[in-house]
Design an enzyme around this catalytic site. Sequence first.
Site, mmCIF file in Angstrom:
data_model
loop_
_atom_site.group_PDB
_atom_site.id
_atom_site.type_symbol
_atom_site.label_atom_id
_atom_site.label_comp_id
_atom_site.label_asym_id
_atom_site.label_seq_id
_atom_site.Cartn_x
_atom_site.Cartn_y
_atom_site.Cartn_z
ATOM 1 N N THR A 243 0.837 -1.203 0.000
ATOM 2 C CA THR A 243 0.000 0.000 0.000
ATOM 3 C C THR A 243 0.869 1.248 0.000
ATOM 4 O O THR A 243 1.816 1.343 0.792
ATOM 5 C CB THR A 243 -0.918 -0.002 1.239
ATOM 6 O OG1 THR A 243 -1.732 -1.177 1.172
ATOM 7 C CG2 THR A 243 -1.803 1.236 1.279
ATOM 8 N N CYS A 329 29.228 5.068 14.140
ATOM 9 C CA CYS A 329 28.913 4.401 15.404
ATOM 10 C C CYS A 329 27.795 3.378 15.222
ATOM 11 O O CYS A 329 26.938 3.234 16.081
ATOM 12 C CB CYS A 329 28.502 5.412 16.456
ATOM 13 S SG CYS A 329 29.535 6.856 16.471
#
Length: 389
Positions: A243, A329
């Site tokens: 959708t 990170c």
Amino acid sequence: MVHLPVYLDYNATTPCDPAVVEAMLPYFSQKPGNAASHTHAYGWEAREAVELAREQVASLLHCEAGEIIFTSGATESINLALKGVFELYARKGNHVITSNAEHKAVLDCCAELERRGAEVTYLPVNSQGLIDPQQLEAALRPHTILVSILYANNETGVIQPIRQLAGLTRQKGVLFMTDATQAMGKIPLDVQEEEIDLLAFSAHKLYGPKGSGGLYLRRKSPRVRLYPQMHGGGHEKGFRSGTLNVPGIVGLGAACVQCMEQMEADSRRLRQWRDAMEKKLMASGNVQRNGHPDKRLPHVSNLAFRQVSGTALMSALSSDLAVSSGSACTSARPEPSHVLMAMGLDEELARASLRISLGRMTTQEEVEYATEKIIRTLPALQRTHITET
Ligand SMILES: *Cc1c(COP(=O)(O)O)cnc(C)c1O
């Protein structure tokens, strides 16, 4: 007074433009239709909004509306493009060319293709972050099916010679794809003139909402085909079932309209502030610019701070400045940036680098505050670093 911490991380994500939010709002409640519902007015209304957005996106890229496939963002578009082309063109060959300074979305996808039997060539970049077109030419082989090159680097802003690279690729009858997530809406793009066959982009990097993006897929000369990666319902011409995210798509379209109108003024203003900031920081000593001085996005600055520890630099700045460091990170142990390492920086200098990216909502006062903050912070860090080593 500036609001702290000052947001200078527009390459990570941009706030939504107010005009974008306004355009999206009705599609959350008053206009709740599913664009695939063709039996009633709610569906038609949603469908119309999606098709308008498709045209708005297409006009920013200079392509036809029918060449745009909506997805959840650039990562999905890149997966669809690389895996979809690899699957469909398997009979022609298994060789893919990219660079070693791509976004992780492309690199991780290429690693997956290698597990599936692809042969991948990673072109190097020079110390300024640029790919040499001659090296691409030499890497093209009869069984090459796809070349995928980052348009503008997310860490350094460096802009590749896409026209030249795509032209060479086209001459050999190979498809050319580009991850234009950072370039789209910031600098003029033209898929016709630049001979681009596939182009991935994302709304949240151009003042639109997160979770919305798309893929440009050339429809003629050549007609690009690819194998869908998501099945179920045949939305988006069968290329991407599911959708449609109507508010997200409406927001993406509105963001493209805003970029078209504001790109030139944004660039001029931000380039001036960025250049003034770089000049001051580089004059303060022991600071070098990462990336080509001119061939780069006007709002991005990547600087390496010599004789400073990267972690000390970030912890000294992070309460006042929202900027990115030269290490990713994503894992427990921060890895030095693969982009800066590919440009020849050593691990320590890569870690002691900052990416400062300005954007539409940035003020001159904020840039000046950041400049002063960094200049005032550096001497103490350099002193402690020298006594440490
Ligand atoms: C942000 C970014 C992506 C990933 O986009 P998402 O829409 O967040 O998946 C890919 N490539 C580049 C260059 C990016 O900057």
